[in-house]
Design a protein around this motif. Structure first.
Motif, PDB file in Angstrom:
ATOM      1  N   LYS A  89     -36.517  44.917   8.539  1.00  0.00           N
ATOM      2  CA  LYS A  89     -37.504  45.287   9.563  1.00  0.00           C
ATOM      3  C   LYS A  89     -38.880  45.541   8.949  1.00  0.00           C
ATOM      4  CE  LYS A  89     -34.882  48.781  10.867  1.00  0.00           C
ATOM      5  NZ  LYS A  89     -33.754  48.526   9.932  1.00  0.00           N
ATOM      6  N   SER A  90     -38.889  46.389   7.907  1.00  0.00           N
ATOM      7  CA  SER A  90     -40.189  46.722   7.285  1.00  0.00           C
ATOM      8  C   SER A  90     -40.813  45.484   6.654  1.00  0.00           C
ATOM      9  CB  SER A  90     -40.006  47.798   6.217  1.00  0.00           C
ATOM     10  OG  SER A  90     -39.388  48.937   6.767  1.00  0.00           O
ATOM     11  N   THR A  91     -39.967  44.678   6.001  1.00  0.00           N
ATOM     12  CA  THR A  91     -40.461  43.455   5.358  1.00  0.00           C
ATOM     13  C   THR A  91     -41.119  42.537   6.377  1.00  0.00           C
ATOM     14  OG1 THR A  91     -38.595  43.615   3.833  1.00  0.00           O
ATOM     15  CG2 THR A  91     -39.751  41.513   3.898  1.00  0.00           C
ATOM     16  N   THR A 109     -34.344  53.425   4.315  1.00  0.00           N
ATOM     17  CA  THR A 109     -35.656  53.705   3.721  1.00  0.00           C
ATOM     18  C   THR A 109     -36.606  54.253   4.779  1.00  0.00           C
ATOM     19  OG1 THR A 109     -35.299  51.826   2.263  1.00  0.00           O
ATOM     20  CG2 THR A 109     -37.552  52.679   2.398  1.00  0.00           C
ATOM     21  N   THR A 110     -36.649  53.595   5.929  1.00  0.00           N
ATOM     22  CA  THR A 110     -37.576  54.010   6.989  1.00  0.00           C
ATOM     23  C   THR A 110     -36.940  55.110   7.835  1.00  0.00           C
ATOM     24  OG1 THR A 110     -38.402  51.742   7.045  1.00  0.00           O
ATOM     25  CG2 THR A 110     -39.005  53.166   8.897  1.00  0.00           C
ATOM     26  N   THR A 111     -37.606  56.268   7.872  1.00  0.00           N
ATOM     27  CA  THR A 111     -37.027  57.370   8.645  1.00  0.00           C
ATOM     28  C   THR A 111     -37.917  57.772   9.825  1.00  0.00           C
ATOM     29  OG1 THR A 111     -38.079  58.913   7.132  1.00  0.00           O
ATOM     30  CG2 THR A 111     -35.779  58.357   6.682  1.00  0.00           C
ATOM     31  N   VAL A 128     -43.617  47.856  16.195  1.00  0.00           N
ATOM     32  CA  VAL A 128     -43.201  49.193  15.782  1.00  0.00           C
ATOM     33  C   VAL A 128     -41.795  49.126  15.213  1.00  0.00           C
ATOM     34  CG1 VAL A 128     -42.791  51.566  16.558  1.00  0.00           C
ATOM     35  CG2 VAL A 128     -44.576  50.222  17.655  1.00  0.00           C
ATOM     36  N   GLU A 129     -41.633  49.629  14.001  1.00  0.00           N
ATOM     37  CA  GLU A 129     -40.277  49.683  13.424  1.00  0.00           C
ATOM     38  C   GLU A 129     -39.579  50.959  13.852  1.00  0.00           C
ATOM     39  OE1 GLU A 129     -39.955  49.603   9.134  1.00  0.00           O
ATOM     40  OE2 GLU A 129     -37.782  49.837   9.193  1.00  0.00           O
ATOM     41  N   LEU A 130     -38.390  50.787  14.396  1.00  0.00           N
ATOM     42  CA  LEU A 130     -37.552  51.936  14.730  1.00  0.00           C
ATOM     43  C   LEU A 130     -36.614  52.170  13.536  1.00  0.00           C
ATOM     44  CD1 LEU A 130     -36.954  53.713  17.337  1.00  0.00           C
ATOM     45  CD2 LEU A 130     -34.945  52.286  17.615  1.00  0.00           C
TER      46      LEU A 130
HETATM   47 MG   LIG Z   1     -37.555  49.888   6.934  1.00  0.00          MG
END
Ligand SMILES: [Mg+2]
Ligand SMILES: Nc1nc2c(ncn2[C@@H]2O[C@H](COP(=O)(O)OP(=O)(O)OP(=O)(O)O)[C@@H](O)[C@H]2O)c(=O)[nH]1
Length: 310
Positions: A89-91, A109-111, A128-130
């Protein structure tokens, strides 16, 4: 004598069928008043209704807050990027938006929500990343679910079929239906239970079949942007200024039927009473010229020159 439990249960189901948002809240409140008994099975029913009421109210509040928190929100369609952990997702947001959201090999990683923005063919999108969802992640903590309800569209990411199965099943358990394009009469989203979605998959994966949802490869950025655009189907209307020049920025609508009156209202509601007529150049500056009234239906890229009485 109260009605039998099974009868009440059926009546409740019927009464709530198809009702969402405010309407559902009203109906649940009415039912809670109507069921006078508050013991045994009746208490169970009422507790269930009370829980649902809390949940809807929380979601409605989150929706209002998210609309308030961003001024551009109404004009900028939002795509919520969701998937299991490590699905990329982040990538993906970093690649599409040039952001620097931390990417790691390890899980979760993403919180917190992460934001990116991109533009395609003159239309801005917010991504938006959830934080990752997993099996049962909404059973107890529904806080991230509010973002699903308040978004305009989902971009579901996965590296394997199993990744998609988990996410889709979690959404289904929350009674969310995924649809393949926005509804005809509007965008930002009208019903939080029917959400347009795109599936973005690993390059090695075959077709992920679900409700005719569009599949894209997560490394094919052009195709992702194009598909996002196709899903929201903006209608861009260019207006002319008093020097007869076409404005650079169009007035954008996210619904299928747009008429001259919609444009006047969006530009200046107070001018509707002094509207005289409009000249339309169909499909762009070189298009056919037509003199039209308020009810004339416009198409994407039409140019309009509005005239008002002095
Ligand atoms: Mg992430
Ligand atoms: N092979 C391959 N690896 C990828 C791809 N996208 C991401 N990765 C790798 O997968 C790992 C996780 O990527 P992230 O972008 O952090 O994934 P995420 O879904 O944001 O993960 P969390 O925030 O931790 O839930 C990193 O090591 C990335 O380098 C891809 O398309 N192909």
């Amino acid at each position: 004598m109260p009605k039998p439990y099974s009868v009440i249960n059926e009546e409740i189901k019927d009464a709530l069928k198809g009702k969402v948002g405010e309407e559902r809240v009203k109906e649940i409140r009415r039912l809670l008043k109507e069921i006078q008994w508050d013991v045994g099975d009746y208490r169970k029913i009422k507790d269930k209704l009370r829980r649902e009421l809390n949940e809807i109210e929380m979601v409605e509040q989150a929706k209002k807050a998210s609309r308030r928190s961003s001024k551009t929100r109404k004009e900028t369609p939002q795509f919520l990027v969701i998937g299991v952990t490590n699905s990329g997702k982040s990538t993906l947001i970093n690649s599409l938006c040039g952001t620097q959201i931390p990417v790691e090999e390890y899980e979760y990683t993403t919180t917190e929500l992460q934001y990116g923005a991109l533009e395609y063919d003159g239309i801005k999108f917010q991504l938006v990343e959830l934080p990752a969802i997993s099996e049962g992640s909404w059973d107890y903590d529904k806080s991230t679910l509010a973002h699903v309800y308040s978004t305009d569209c989902l971009l579901i990411l996965g590296k394997t079929f199993e990744d998609f199965a988990i996410v889709i099943s979690e959404l289904e358990q929350q009674n969310i239906e995924l649809i393949d394009k926005r509804e005809g009469d509007g965008f930002v989203q009208i019903s939080p239970r029917r959400i347009p979605a795109i599936l973005a998959k690993n390059e090695n994966l075959g077709l992920v079949a679900h409700n005719n949802l569009k599949n894209v490869y997560s490394d094919d950025f052009d195709s992702i942007k194009k598909t996002m655009f196709e899903i929201i189907r903006p209608v861009r209307i260019f207006t002319m200024n008093s020097f007869n020049e076409i404005e650079d920025q169009p007035v954008v609508f996210y619904k299928d039927t747009v008429n001259v009156e919609d444009v006047v209202i969006k530009i200046s509601k107070s001018k509707i009473d002094i509207f005289k007529d409009a000249v339309v150049l169909e499909g762009g500056p070189n298009g056919r010229r037509k003199r039209v009234g308020l009810t004339y239906e416009l198409k994407d890229k039409d140019v309009v020159h509005l005239t008002f009485r002095k």
